[in-house]
Design an enzyme around this catalytic site. Structure first.
Site, PDB file in Angstrom:
ATOM      1  N   GLY A   1     -53.740 -81.085 -10.064  1.00  0.00           N
ATOM      2  CA  GLY A   1     -53.548 -80.228  -8.892  1.00  0.00           C
ATOM      3  C   GLY A   1     -52.143 -80.419  -8.409  1.00  0.00           C
ATOM      4  CG  LEU A   2     -51.679 -83.049  -5.548  1.00  0.00           C
ATOM      5  CD1 LEU A   2     -51.180 -84.398  -5.560  1.00  0.00           C
ATOM      6  CD2 LEU A   2     -51.701 -82.521  -4.163  1.00  0.00           C
ATOM      7  CB  CYS A   3     -48.944 -77.523  -9.303  1.00  0.00           C
ATOM      8  SG  CYS A   3     -50.527 -76.889  -9.841  1.00  0.00           S
ATOM      9  N   GLY A   4     -49.343 -76.159  -5.858  1.00  0.00           N
ATOM     10  CA  GLY A   4     -49.173 -74.941  -4.985  1.00  0.00           C
ATOM     11  C   GLY A   4     -50.470 -73.792  -5.462  1.00  0.00           C
TER      12      GLY A   4
ATOM     13  CE1 TYR B   1     -48.449 -72.431 -13.984  1.00  0.00           C
ATOM     14  CE2 TYR B   1     -50.475 -73.617 -14.057  1.00  0.00           C
ATOM     15  CZ  TYR B   1     -49.503 -73.048 -14.717  1.00  0.00           C
ATOM     16  OH  TYR B   1     -49.510 -72.862 -16.076  1.00  0.00           O
TER      17      TYR B   1
END
Length: 282
Positions: free
Chosen positions: A160-163, A165
Protein backbone atom coordinates in the site's frame (compact mmCIF):
# COMPACT_ATOMS: atom_id res chain seq x y z
CA UNK A 1 11.57 2.92 14.90
CA UNK A 2 14.21 0.36 14.00
CA UNK A 3 17.70 1.23 15.20
CA UNK A 4 20.83 1.44 13.08
CA UNK A 5 22.36 -1.46 15.01
CA UNK A 6 19.37 -3.60 14.12
CA UNK A 7 19.74 -2.67 10.47
CA UNK A 8 23.40 -3.75 10.55
CA UNK A 9 22.42 -7.03 12.16
CA UNK A 10 19.75 -7.65 9.50
CA UNK A 11 22.30 -7.05 6.76
CA UNK A 12 24.72 -9.53 8.31
CA UNK A 13 21.97 -12.13 8.67
CA UNK A 14 20.94 -11.61 5.06
CA UNK A 15 24.50 -12.33 3.87
CA UNK A 16 24.71 -15.47 6.01
CA UNK A 17 21.34 -16.68 4.78
CA UNK A 18 22.34 -16.13 1.17
CA UNK A 19 25.40 -18.33 1.62
CA UNK A 20 23.58 -21.04 3.58
CA UNK A 21 20.77 -21.35 1.05
CA UNK A 22 23.19 -21.06 -1.89
CA UNK A 23 20.91 -18.53 -3.56
CA UNK A 24 23.35 -17.93 -6.42
CA UNK A 25 23.16 -21.61 -7.43
CA UNK A 26 19.37 -21.63 -7.14
CA UNK A 27 19.16 -18.48 -9.26
CA UNK A 28 21.32 -20.09 -11.95
CA UNK A 29 19.18 -23.24 -11.80
CA UNK A 30 15.98 -21.22 -12.31
CA UNK A 31 17.50 -19.45 -15.32
CA UNK A 32 18.59 -22.77 -16.83
CA UNK A 33 15.16 -24.33 -16.27
CA UNK A 34 13.49 -21.25 -17.73
CA UNK A 35 15.51 -21.58 -20.94
CA UNK A 36 14.26 -25.15 -21.32
CA UNK A 37 10.65 -23.91 -21.30
CA UNK A 38 11.43 -21.89 -24.43
CA UNK A 39 12.06 -25.04 -26.49
CA UNK A 40 9.52 -25.45 -29.36
CA UNK A 41 8.57 -28.98 -28.19
CA UNK A 42 8.27 -28.12 -24.49
CA UNK A 43 4.46 -28.40 -24.44
CA UNK A 44 4.25 -31.53 -26.57
CA UNK A 45 3.77 -33.52 -23.35
CA UNK A 46 1.51 -31.34 -21.11
CA UNK A 47 1.80 -33.64 -18.06
CA UNK A 48 5.60 -33.70 -18.19
CA UNK A 49 5.58 -29.92 -18.70
CA UNK A 50 3.38 -29.48 -15.62
CA UNK A 51 5.75 -31.57 -13.48
CA UNK A 52 8.69 -29.58 -14.83
CA UNK A 53 7.01 -26.26 -14.00
CA UNK A 54 6.24 -27.37 -10.44
CA UNK A 55 9.91 -28.21 -9.96
CA UNK A 56 10.97 -24.86 -11.43
CA UNK A 57 8.44 -22.89 -9.38
CA UNK A 58 9.56 -24.67 -6.20
CA UNK A 59 13.13 -23.53 -6.77
CA UNK A 60 11.97 -20.10 -7.90
CA UNK A 61 10.01 -19.58 -4.67
CA UNK A 62 13.28 -19.76 -2.69
CA UNK A 63 14.87 -17.12 -4.89
CA UNK A 64 11.78 -14.88 -4.97
CA UNK A 65 11.35 -14.97 -1.19
CA UNK A 66 15.02 -14.20 -0.61
CA UNK A 67 15.01 -11.34 -3.16
CA UNK A 68 11.97 -9.82 -1.48
CA UNK A 69 13.65 -9.97 1.92
CA UNK A 70 16.95 -8.67 0.52
CA UNK A 71 15.23 -5.72 -1.15
CA UNK A 72 13.64 -4.74 2.18
CA UNK A 73 17.01 -4.95 3.96
CA UNK A 74 18.71 -2.94 1.20
CA UNK A 75 16.08 -0.23 1.56
CA UNK A 76 16.79 -0.01 5.28
CA UNK A 77 20.50 -0.10 4.54
CA UNK A 78 20.24 3.37 3.03
CA UNK A 79 19.71 4.63 6.57
CA UNK A 80 23.28 3.66 7.44
CA UNK A 81 24.51 6.31 5.04
CA UNK A 82 22.37 8.92 6.76
CA UNK A 83 23.06 8.24 10.42
CA UNK A 84 22.00 11.49 12.06
CA UNK A 85 24.31 13.57 14.22
CA UNK A 86 21.33 15.30 15.84
CA UNK A 87 18.06 14.16 17.34
CA UNK A 88 16.14 14.72 14.07
CA UNK A 89 15.85 11.01 13.40
CA UNK A 90 12.40 11.23 11.82
CA UNK A 91 13.62 13.82 9.33
CA UNK A 92 16.61 11.71 8.33
CA UNK A 93 14.43 8.62 8.08
CA UNK A 94 12.03 10.44 5.73
CA UNK A 95 14.96 11.66 3.66
CA UNK A 96 16.29 8.10 3.36
CA UNK A 97 12.92 6.72 2.30
CA UNK A 98 12.65 9.40 -0.37
CA UNK A 99 16.06 8.40 -1.70
CA UNK A 100 14.97 4.77 -1.82
CA UNK A 101 11.74 5.67 -3.62
CA UNK A 102 13.56 7.82 -6.20
CA UNK A 103 16.09 5.05 -6.83
CA UNK A 104 13.34 2.46 -7.35
CA UNK A 105 11.41 4.80 -9.64
CA UNK A 106 14.48 5.43 -11.81
CA UNK A 107 15.20 1.69 -12.10
CA UNK A 108 11.58 1.00 -13.04
CA UNK A 109 11.49 3.79 -15.63
CA UNK A 110 14.75 2.56 -17.16
CA UNK A 111 13.38 -0.98 -17.37
CA UNK A 112 10.17 0.22 -19.01
CA UNK A 113 12.08 2.30 -21.55
CA UNK A 114 14.30 -0.67 -22.41
CA UNK A 115 11.40 -3.08 -22.89
CA UNK A 116 9.11 -0.71 -24.81
CA UNK A 117 10.68 -1.24 -28.30
CA UNK A 118 10.38 -5.02 -27.93
CA UNK A 119 6.76 -4.77 -26.74
CA UNK A 120 5.82 -2.40 -29.59
CA UNK A 121 7.45 -4.59 -32.23
CA UNK A 122 5.81 -7.72 -30.79
CA UNK A 123 2.40 -6.06 -30.97
CA UNK A 124 3.10 -4.90 -34.52
CA UNK A 125 3.90 -8.47 -35.57
CA UNK A 126 0.77 -9.75 -33.81
CA UNK A 127 -1.40 -7.12 -35.53
CA UNK A 128 0.02 -8.10 -38.92
CA UNK A 129 -0.57 -11.79 -38.23
CA UNK A 130 -4.15 -11.20 -37.11
CA UNK A 131 -4.93 -8.92 -40.05
CA UNK A 132 -3.67 -11.49 -42.57
CA UNK A 133 -6.25 -14.07 -41.52
CA UNK A 134 -3.70 -16.87 -41.88
CA UNK A 135 -3.95 -17.79 -38.21
CA UNK A 136 -7.70 -17.40 -37.75
CA UNK A 137 -8.10 -21.08 -36.80
CA UNK A 138 -5.50 -20.85 -34.04
CA UNK A 139 -7.16 -21.83 -30.76
CA UNK A 140 -5.93 -18.67 -29.03
CA UNK A 141 -7.21 -16.42 -31.84
CA UNK A 142 -10.47 -18.05 -32.88
CA UNK A 143 -13.37 -16.61 -30.81
CA UNK A 144 -15.73 -18.95 -28.98
CA UNK A 145 -19.12 -19.38 -30.64
CA UNK A 146 -20.87 -17.82 -27.66
CA UNK A 147 -19.37 -15.39 -25.16
CA UNK A 148 -21.05 -16.10 -21.84
CA UNK A 149 -18.16 -16.18 -19.35
CA UNK A 150 -15.65 -13.36 -18.91
CA UNK A 151 -12.50 -13.54 -16.80
CA UNK A 152 -10.84 -10.31 -15.69
CA UNK A 153 -7.23 -10.35 -14.50
CA UNK A 154 -6.81 -7.55 -11.95
CA UNK A 155 -3.27 -6.31 -11.31
CA UNK A 156 -2.67 -4.56 -7.99
CA UNK A 157 0.51 -3.65 -6.14
CA UNK A 158 2.36 -5.72 -3.58
CA UNK A 159 2.17 -2.92 -1.01
CA UNK A 160 0.00 0.00 0.00
CA UNK A 161 1.15 3.56 0.76
CA UNK A 162 1.07 4.51 -2.94
CA UNK A 163 -1.78 6.97 -3.01
CA UNK A 164 -4.78 6.07 -5.12
CA UNK A 165 -2.92 3.53 -7.27
CA UNK A 166 -4.51 0.37 -5.86
CA UNK A 167 -7.90 1.76 -4.84
CA UNK A 168 -8.39 3.44 -8.23
CA UNK A 169 -7.89 0.24 -10.22
CA UNK A 170 -10.06 -1.70 -7.73
CA UNK A 171 -12.94 0.78 -8.12
CA UNK A 172 -12.44 0.61 -11.89
CA UNK A 173 -12.76 -3.19 -11.73
CA UNK A 174 -15.88 -2.94 -9.56
CA UNK A 175 -17.50 -0.61 -12.13
CA UNK A 176 -16.72 -3.09 -14.91
CA UNK A 177 -18.19 -5.99 -12.92
CA UNK A 178 -21.35 -4.03 -12.06
CA UNK A 179 -21.96 -3.19 -15.74
CA UNK A 180 -21.11 -6.70 -16.99
CA UNK A 181 -24.26 -8.67 -17.89
CA UNK A 182 -22.38 -11.90 -18.51
CA UNK A 183 -20.95 -14.33 -15.97
CA UNK A 184 -17.88 -12.62 -14.55
CA UNK A 185 -14.89 -13.96 -12.61
CA UNK A 186 -11.73 -12.23 -11.40
CA UNK A 187 -8.13 -13.40 -11.07
CA UNK A 188 -6.05 -11.12 -8.80
CA UNK A 189 -2.30 -10.60 -9.23
CA UNK A 190 -0.55 -8.90 -6.31
CA UNK A 191 -0.44 -9.06 -2.52
CA UNK A 192 -2.18 -5.77 -1.74
CA UNK A 193 -5.56 -5.54 -0.08
CA UNK A 194 -6.57 -9.14 0.50
CA UNK A 195 -9.25 -8.10 3.01
CA UNK A 196 -10.33 -5.08 0.96
CA UNK A 197 -10.76 -7.15 -2.20
CA UNK A 198 -12.62 -9.86 -0.26
CA UNK A 199 -15.21 -7.23 0.77
CA UNK A 200 -15.43 -5.68 -2.71
CA UNK A 201 -18.09 -8.08 -3.98
CA UNK A 202 -15.90 -9.32 -6.82
CA UNK A 203 -16.05 -13.01 -7.74
CA UNK A 204 -12.36 -13.77 -7.11
CA UNK A 205 -11.51 -17.34 -8.17
CA UNK A 206 -7.71 -17.22 -7.94
CA UNK A 207 -5.00 -15.01 -6.46
CA UNK A 208 -1.35 -14.92 -7.52
CA UNK A 209 0.66 -13.42 -4.67
CA UNK A 210 4.17 -14.54 -5.62
CA UNK A 211 4.76 -12.01 -8.40
CA UNK A 212 7.69 -9.77 -7.48
CA UNK A 213 7.86 -5.99 -7.92
CA UNK A 214 9.87 -6.59 -11.10
CA UNK A 215 8.29 -9.76 -12.56
CA UNK A 216 10.10 -11.71 -15.26
CA UNK A 217 9.03 -14.28 -17.84
CA UNK A 218 9.49 -17.16 -15.39
CA UNK A 219 7.06 -15.60 -12.91
CA UNK A 220 4.58 -14.81 -15.68
CA UNK A 221 4.63 -18.40 -16.94
CA UNK A 222 2.44 -19.82 -14.18
CA UNK A 223 -0.15 -17.07 -14.66
CA UNK A 224 -0.19 -17.40 -18.45
CA UNK A 225 -0.63 -21.17 -18.29
CA UNK A 226 -3.54 -20.80 -15.87
CA UNK A 227 -5.28 -18.29 -18.15
CA UNK A 228 -4.67 -20.36 -21.28
CA UNK A 229 -6.18 -23.45 -19.68
CA UNK A 230 -9.22 -21.44 -18.53
CA UNK A 231 -9.78 -20.28 -22.10
CA UNK A 232 -9.20 -23.68 -23.72
CA UNK A 233 -11.36 -25.53 -21.18
CA UNK A 234 -14.28 -23.17 -21.69
CA UNK A 235 -14.10 -21.77 -18.15
CA UNK A 236 -13.74 -18.34 -19.78
CA UNK A 237 -14.83 -17.29 -23.26
CA UNK A 238 -12.76 -14.11 -23.05
CA UNK A 239 -9.88 -13.01 -20.83
CA UNK A 240 -9.26 -9.31 -20.15
CA UNK A 241 -6.45 -7.57 -18.29
CA UNK A 242 -7.27 -4.74 -15.88
CA UNK A 243 -4.34 -2.60 -14.76
CA UNK A 244 -2.99 0.91 -14.20
CA UNK A 245 -1.45 2.15 -17.44
CA UNK A 246 1.67 4.22 -16.69
CA UNK A 247 1.47 7.78 -18.03
CA UNK A 248 3.93 9.46 -15.69
CA UNK A 249 5.17 9.15 -12.11
CA UNK A 250 2.16 11.17 -10.98
CA UNK A 251 -0.42 9.84 -13.41
CA UNK A 252 -1.72 6.33 -14.11
CA UNK A 253 -4.82 5.47 -16.10
CA UNK A 254 -7.01 2.44 -15.21
CA UNK A 255 -7.17 0.34 -18.37
CA UNK A 256 -8.88 -2.83 -19.58
CA UNK A 257 -7.46 -4.78 -22.52
CA UNK A 258 -8.49 -8.08 -24.10
CA UNK A 259 -5.89 -10.84 -23.91
CA UNK A 260 -7.79 -13.89 -25.24
CA UNK A 261 -8.84 -14.44 -27.90
CA UNK A 262 -6.09 -12.26 -29.31
CA UNK A 263 -7.14 -9.28 -31.39
CA UNK A 264 -5.37 -6.28 -32.95
CA UNK A 265 -4.44 -3.41 -30.63
CA UNK A 266 -4.15 0.16 -31.88
CA UNK A 267 -3.79 1.11 -35.55
CA UNK A 268 -2.94 -1.98 -37.61
CA UNK A 269 -3.35 -0.32 -41.02
CA UNK A 270 0.35 -0.13 -41.87
CA UNK A 271 0.09 -2.02 -45.16
CA UNK A 272 1.26 -5.51 -46.00
CA UNK A 273 4.48 -6.74 -44.41
CA UNK A 274 6.54 -9.88 -44.89
CA UNK A 275 7.42 -11.49 -41.57
CA UNK A 276 9.49 -14.65 -41.29
CA UNK A 277 9.11 -16.73 -38.12
CA UNK A 278 12.07 -18.79 -36.92
CA UNK A 279 11.96 -21.64 -36.18
CA UNK A 280 9.00 -22.50 -38.43
CA UNK A 281 6.38 -25.17 -37.75
CA UNK A 282 8.64 -27.89 -39.16
Amino acid sequence: MISLEQIKELRERKDVLERCLDIAAKRAEVEALSRQTEAPDFWNDPKAAEVFLKKMNGTKSWVTSFDRMAAAVDDLDVLLELEPDSEEVDSEYAKAMKMVAVSKLRRTQAGMAASRPFADKSQEIMNTLLASGSAKENRFIKPHKEVKKICYVLFVGNRGLCGMYNSAVLHFMQDIAENENRECSVVVCGRWGKDVIAKSGLNVIKTFTELSDTPNSVEALELSEYLKQMFLNGEADEVHLVYEHYVSALSQKPTVEQLLPAKPVGDSSDGEKDIIFEPDAA
